[in-house]
Design an enzyme around this catalytic site. Structure first.
Site, mmCIF file in Angstrom:
data_model
loop_
_atom_site.group_PDB
_atom_site.id
_atom_site.type_symbol
_atom_site.label_atom_id
_atom_site.label_comp_id
_atom_site.label_asym_id
_atom_site.label_seq_id
_atom_site.Cartn_x
_atom_site.Cartn_y
_atom_site.Cartn_z
ATOM 1 N N CYS A 1 0.869 -1.156 0.000
ATOM 2 C CA CYS A 1 0.000 0.000 0.000
ATOM 3 C C CYS A 1 0.916 1.219 0.000
ATOM 4 O O CYS A 1 2.134 1.094 0.067
ATOM 5 C CB CYS A 1 -0.883 0.023 1.234
ATOM 6 S SG CYS A 1 -1.844 -1.488 1.456
ATOM 7 N N LEU B 1 -3.718 -1.516 -1.524
ATOM 8 C CA LEU B 1 -3.727 -2.711 -2.361
ATOM 9 C C LEU B 1 -4.337 -3.796 -1.489
ATOM 10 O O LEU B 1 -3.789 -4.144 -0.442
ATOM 11 C CB LEU B 1 -2.311 -3.105 -2.781
ATOM 12 C CG LEU B 1 -2.222 -4.364 -3.641
ATOM 13 C CD1 LEU B 1 -2.743 -4.100 -5.045
ATOM 14 C CD2 LEU B 1 -0.793 -4.874 -3.723
ATOM 15 N N ASN C 1 1.286 0.135 5.669
ATOM 16 C CA ASN C 1 1.671 -0.544 4.442
ATOM 17 C C ASN C 1 2.345 -1.824 4.877
ATOM 18 O O ASN C 1 3.406 -1.781 5.495
ATOM 19 C CB ASN C 1 2.653 0.332 3.665
ATOM 20 C CG ASN C 1 3.372 -0.429 2.575
ATOM 21 O OD1 ASN C 1 2.817 -1.350 2.001
ATOM 22 N ND2 ASN C 1 4.600 -0.039 2.307
ATOM 23 N N GLY C 2 1.735 -2.960 4.589
ATOM 24 C CA GLY C 2 2.443 -4.168 4.973
ATOM 25 C C GLY C 2 1.582 -5.384 5.147
ATOM 26 O O GLY C 2 0.389 -5.378 4.854
ATOM 27 N N THR D 1 23.679 -0.404 -10.408
ATOM 28 C CA THR D 1 23.296 -1.811 -10.366
ATOM 29 C C THR D 1 21.806 -1.977 -10.106
ATOM 30 O O THR D 1 21.149 -2.834 -10.690
ATOM 31 C CB THR D 1 24.074 -2.540 -9.257
ATOM 32 O OG1 THR D 1 25.411 -2.070 -9.258
ATOM 33 C CG2 THR D 1 24.062 -4.016 -9.478
ATOM 34 N N ARG E 1 19.788 -1.110 -13.297
ATOM 35 C CA ARG E 1 19.905 -2.186 -14.282
ATOM 36 C C ARG E 1 18.992 -3.352 -13.936
ATOM 37 O O ARG E 1 18.350 -3.939 -14.803
ATOM 38 C CB ARG E 1 21.343 -2.704 -14.312
ATOM 39 C CG ARG E 1 22.344 -1.767 -14.921
ATOM 40 C CD ARG E 1 23.730 -2.363 -14.735
ATOM 41 N NE ARG E 1 24.769 -1.559 -15.354
ATOM 42 C CZ ARG E 1 26.062 -1.843 -15.250
ATOM 43 N NH1 ARG E 1 26.451 -2.914 -14.551
ATOM 44 N NH2 ARG E 1 26.962 -1.084 -15.836
ATOM 45 N N GLY F 1 13.044 -13.992 -4.322
ATOM 46 C CA GLY F 1 14.189 -14.590 -3.636
ATOM 47 C C GLY F 1 15.242 -13.638 -3.077
ATOM 48 O O GLY F 1 16.351 -14.057 -2.748
#
Lengths: 558, 591
Positions: free
Chosen positions: B2, B51, B75-76, B318, B321, B344
């Site tokens: 959220c 959400l 949020n969570g 990084t 990308r 992961g």
């Protein structure tokens, strides 16, 4: 719905320009959250934000013909795409998208194919072989489209104003039923139905012909590869859509994929008339019904966003758009991507209460024609943009080309309101679905007069809006309104409040000219105000009490 | 996920302020497309964009305690909410919604400010106690969810899920430190997260494969809590493959399976023919998941860069990308109706999976580096995973960052984690070994023990080459010459970094904004400290230099020469007219 943006003939073809087009296209991302594409070809750009309804897996846009010499970016649904594909047998199709036929039709027929499309659409097509392009919008303007011109000689097309208003020197609404061709640099009307001339028709009313025409219009709109539902306010129009959709769902493709239970949706303040009426219809039809409640505060908090999305300062449209906008977010969050909706019936059948005062059938008919022609500025704009704000698509069976032809060929004497003979507004439509053997709806629903002008979501909604505006707009602001806003001067504090918000988002003169104005009573055109001398003194755009024709509203005002 | 935004004590309760807070809250709408709420109490505003994952029908926020005196915007996901509810119900609390976040208001009532450690999950929240006009804000242990804090000239305190919710209205702002609690009573931060490993002392528990396996399985299982369709991100590497394998194994018994079917959906993105796509397909076939492959073109990626930087709010090379393919994939996943994915992230930090760990001089240094990496996760992979997915209203859950699992994994004697090629212990060997089950194999051996691509190479080698070539075209040598003067803080040393920085500065011009992004020397994702491990590294500071390390065979072979690829790339992305050769979107779904 999807969002399209096309720019032709800009002088600059740098990376900066590409980045700018991408940025502008992303202003339409709410219309097509599923994917985006940009095709650039020298100084031409065609951008697309996709909502995937038909062929989600491979229908990403822009679309091409076989040798990729013709490129199309489309917002819309072509309901007869399978029949057209049959006609285009010699052509090879790259995707299953309904919109791909456009590229191939152009190859086959040149610019004169738009009338062959049955559906709602706005598209831009680039022919790289001779660097020409065309753009077109559906017959009634169910999908929005704007055209603009840049100082560098570029021509712009966009689904919503917000994508071109900052970069164009001049812009306007792209006329519905028209095609723009770069070859002559102008717009031409491709839509030429018999009713356009506004001549009074004489075909006698046949209830079964009308019924079948509408059933066909609904059935062809069940074409979908994703979950869908029906907006159900409990009024005649949405109830008929729901009744016909649930009856024919079982034969449709959608049924095989998403199950046979129809989902229906209604919104209102708690305890509002619409919620009660819709629940009754949903129970009768056995739909899976979803009720959404909003508070006046939530509606007010959403106003800025609503005006940004629907791009108008028209008071009635904003009042009605807000609940629809809030509901669309909830519907989308359930995973539903498409809804059928009842817009257009009031225009075709003279369903607005002021039609009670139509002096004769000629005036009645001409007013319905004017109303249909103006739909793209009002209810089409509302229905399309309120839903598209959340990546939800609205389909409107009453605005089916065939159905309009049938309904507008009926001798208008049948449409006239005649209380002595028990004919209330939209009687020809009600009677067409009055089937004693297999009833579509219970009689009391079929013949009930429902709330209009956003009253249905709860009377306190409009009162709440007015109170809020009265607090935010001072008397001296309103007194000077004609100097601040010489065009379409807001006559009420509410109108002034909306206008201020609109001007913040769309400050250019061209933007305010895209919004209609002029006197109106209860949604009438300016012309119909002449029907009753007393009306001109009481120009509330949705004045429920001004007319003296709706019994329930009368009681309420006591 | 959220989006939350709180403005506290701004001395302004006008309509104009309300409209402004609504406007700022809408900048977080992508995080919570399903509904929004704004609660105003005097000059305190709590805004929320939702959400809906748990209890979509009634869990709209802000949430309240029984008498509406305590208001929370969250949020969570709180994975142990059912347990907490049970104990709270015993002490007489009544819940209004089925939302997992509903427990927070009640825990506060019961325990005051000292309850954050009881929450198991990922979260950021702001809680307002209207009885005494105090508030607290907190962020989860590792910083899986994003959170920023800012201060206005009017004395207001701002808290927001993303930078863009507060950067224009605050005089100063910072990253809200993970594992911390901010209390208005003291006006300061306090770390609530105090695990053993935080001190970085060297642990000595012997490695037990089954303990590690159980801990990870538990971490995955508790993340299957959902009322909406979900899937797993599967790159085909060890970490995502383990997540997919365990999810597939335990899905059958869950509530999620009853609602959405027992077949797991897995998702992979790459340039056509990329190593990840191949590796993921192999794992998906083995596990029998409904696998979805998304293909993107280098042009698609480049066209998305501005969006990506706006969303993830960093100029770290990084991260950008790696975020771009994830960002593109998230849009496609969301368009399929999926709202949550398991991913992961975190394994490489906990187990020292980055290739530079091959050069760790001893177990002490090895362990300290893993601790540093975990502590920095919120600025790198957590930020990427959270914001790339949230950009499209998709939620990412990261079982490797389970509090319990981290405790287990970080208590193991680091001797066991050390890479030892003589004993065939490649990186992350203890994790591989833990899931090496002959009877009920989780994965085929060759997958379990394979070295996979790192640093976005997996999506296709030409992705990074394409980015470099594109930046080369748009950043001149003269621009680089003055980079130190233009950007004295975290000066970009490559044209690619300069290009990203320009975009970042356009969206987030404030000085505070650039300070939220980490900098400093790094080799192949190492911390600055670890560069000391090999003297030669300091001469070759490419943040994801695959060739710099000399430890990954495959990269050596495939990388026939970066110079060659760079020469090719300008042909692809040179000028606009030529772009039609690579059509703008060639992403296809293979269901």
């Amino acid at each position: 719905m999807c969002g399209i943006l096309a720019v032709f003939g800009c002088v600059d073809c740098s990376q900066a320009k590409r980045a700018r087009i991408l940025e502008l296209s992303s202003r339409l991302r709410h219309r097509g959250p599923d994917w985006s594409g940009l095709h650039s070809e020298e100084d031409c750009y065609l951008a697309h934000q996709r909502l995937a309804i038909v062929d989600p897996a491979s229908g990403d846009q822009p679309l091409y013909n076989e040798d990729k010499s013709i490129i199309v970016t489309v917002n819309g649904e072509i309901y007869n795409h399978k029949a057209l594909r049959e006609q285009l047998k010699s052509h090879k199709f790259n995707t299953g998208s309904d919109c791909e036929v456009i590229a191939h039709l152009y190859e086959e027929y040149g610019e004169d194919f738009v009338h062959m499309l049955d559906g709602m659409f706005s598209f831009v097509l680039l022919d790289t072989r001779n660097k020409s392009y065309i753009a077109a919008r559906d017959a009634i303007g169910i999908t929005p489209l704007y055209i603009g011109w840049g100082l560098d000689g570029s021509v712009w097309f966009a689904s919503e104003m917000k994508a071109l208003s900052d970069d164009c020197e001049q812009f306007m609404a792209f006329l519905p039923g028209h095609i723009y061709s770069s070859k002559n640099g102008g717009m031409r009307r491709w839509y030429n139905p018999p009713w356009w001339s506004e001549l009074v028709p004489s075909t006698p009313y046949d209830p079964l012909v009308l019924r079948h025409a509408f059933e066909k219009a609904v059935v062809k709109r069940l074409m979908t590869d994703v979950p869908f539902g029906v907006l159900l306010s409990g009024g005649l129009d949405s109830s008929l859509v729901a009744a016909v959709a649930s009856r024919h769902l079982i034969d449709s493709e959608a049924y095989c994929q998403w199950g046979s239970q129809l989902h229906t949706f209604c919104i209102g303040l708690k305890g509002s008339p619409d919620l009660v009426a819709a629940r009754e219809v949903a129970d009768y039809l056995g739909t899976r019904h979803h009720e959404f409640y909003f508070t006046v505060q939530e509606g007010i908090d959403a106003l800025e966003e609503v005006i940004y999305h629907i791009e108008t300062y028209d008071v009635t449209t904003i009042r009605a758009s807000t609940p629809m906008f809030l509901m669309s977010r909830k519907i989308k969050s359930l995973g539903v991507k498409m809804v059928l909706s009842g817009e257009g019936s009031d225009e075709i059948f003279g369903g607005y209460l002021y039609f009670h005062k139509a002096p004769n059938k000629e005036e009645f008919h001409e007013e319905t024609c004017r109303k249909i022609k103006a739909l793209h500025l009002y209810d089409c704009l509302r229905a399309n943009k309120s839903t598209s704000a959340w990546g939800l698509e609205a389909r409107v069976p009453f605005l089916d080309k065939e159905f309009i032809n049938v309904a507008m060929s009926i001798d208008p004497k049948w449409k006239m309101i005649d209380r002595d003979n028990g004919r209330i507004e939209k009687w020809v439509l009600r009677n067409a679905f009055d089937d004693d053997e297999k009833p579509y709806l219970p009689k009391h629903i079929l013949y009930r007069q429902k709330e209009q002008f956003s009253d249905g979501v709860g009377y306190s909604w409009i009162d709440g809006l007015r109170d809020h505006a009265n607090k935010q707009v001072t008397d001296s602001m309103l007194a000077n309104a004609n100097f601040v806003y010489p065009e379409n001067t807001p006559a009420t504090k509410e109108a002034y409040y909306y206008r201020k918000i609109f001007e913040k988002f769309f400050p250019k003169n061209a933007a305010r000219l895209t919004v209609p104005g002029g006197p109106s009573v209860a949604c009438s055109t300016a012309k119909a105000v002449e029907w009753d001398a007393s009306w001109s003194k009481n120009l509330d755009p949705s004045g429920r009490a001004a007319l003296g024709v709706h019994a329930a509203a009368y009681e309420d005002t006591k | 996920m959220c989006g939350i935004l709180a403005v506290l004590g701004c001395s302004d309760d006008s309509q104009a302020k309300r409209v402004r807070v609504l406007e700022l809250s809408r900048r977080l709408k992508h995080r919570g497309p399903d509904w929004s709420g704004l609660y105003q109490h005097g000059d305190n505003y709590l805004a929320h964009q939702r959400l809906a994952i748990i209890d979509p029908a009634s869990g709209d926020q802000p949430l309240f305690n029984e008498d509406e005196t305590v208001v929370v915007t969250v949020n969570g996901e709180i994975y142990n909410h059912e347990e907490l509810r049970k104990s709270l119900t015993l002490t007489g609390h009544k819940f209004r919604t089925g939302s997992d976040c509903d427990v927070i208001a009640h825990l506060y009532e019961e325990h005051g400010e000292d309850f954050v450690d009881m929450l198991d999950g990922m979260f950021s929240f702001v809680l307002l106690d209207t009885r005494n006009n105090t508030y607290i804000a907190a962020r989860d242990a590792i910083g899986i969810t994003s959170l920023y804090i800012g201060w206005g000239l009017d004395g207001s305190v701002w808290i927001s899920s993303e930078l863009k919710g507060l950067n224009d209205d605050c005089e100063h702002f910072e990253v809200f430190p993970p594992g911390h609690l901010y209390s208005s009573k003291t006006g300061g931060f306090k770390r609530w997260y105090n695990p053993r490993w935080f001190a970085e002392t060297i642990p000595s528990t012997p490695y037990d494969p089954l303990v590690l396996r159980r801990a990870f399985e538990n971490a995955v299982i508790k993340r299957l809590m959902t009322d909406v369709p979900f899937g797993v991100l599967l790159s085909g590497g060890l970490d995502s493959s383990l997540v997919a394998s365990i999810t597939a194994r335990y899905l059958a018994g869950t509530k999620a399976a009853k609602q959405w079917g027992a077949q797991l959906h897995s998702f992979c993105v790459g340039l056509e023919g990329s190593p990840d796509l191949k590796a993921a397909r192999e794992v998906a076939d083995y596990l029998g998941t409904v696998h979805h492959e998304f293909h993107f073109t280098v042009q698609d990626g480049i066209d998305a860069i501005e969006d990506v930087i706006y969303h993830i709010e960093t100029y770290d090379v990084t991260t950008i990308r790696a975020s771009t393919p994830m960002f593109l994939m998230s849009r496609k996943i969301k368009s399929l109706g999926v709202k949550m994915v398991i991913s992961g992230e975190g394994s490489d930090e906990i187990f020292g999976g980055y290739l530079y760990f091959h050069k760790a001089p001893n177990k002490e240094e090895f362990h300290e580096e893993t601790c540093r990496k975990i502590k920095a996760l919120h600025q790198y992979d957590c930020l990427r995973a959270n914001k790339s997915t949230s950009a499209w209203g998709l939620e990412a859950r990261v079982p490797f960052l389970d509090k319990e699992f981290i405790n287990v994994a970080m208590s193991i004697d680091p001797e066991a984690k050390m890479i030892n090629m003589d004993e065939k212990r490649i990186e992350k060997w203890i994790l591989r070994r833990a899931f090496d089950d002959e009877e009920h194999p989780y994965l085929p051996k060759h997958i379990l023990y394979r070295q996979k691509e790192q640093f976005s190479d997996g999506v296709g080698y030409s992705w990074i080459d394409g980015l470099k070539a594109h930046a080369e075209l748009h950043v001149t040598d003269r621009m680089m010459l003055h980079a130190g003067n233009i950007f004295p803080h975290n000066t970009p040393v490559t044209k690619e970094a300069y290009y990203y920085r320009m975009i970042f500065e356009r969206f987030f011009p404030q000085n505070s904004a650039k300070l939220t992004v980490p900098g400093g020397a790094s080799i192949a994702c190492s911390t600055a400290k670890a560069i000391e491990w090999d003297a030669s590294w300091s001469n070759n500071l490419d943040p994801s230099g695959r060739a710099a390390l000399g430890v990954h065979n495959a990269a050596y072979k495939k990388n026939t020469g970066p110079v060659g690829s760079v020469k090719l790339a300008p042909n692809i992305i040179d000028n606009v007219p030529r772009m039609m050769d690579i059509s703008a979107s060639e992403l296809v779904i293979q269901g």
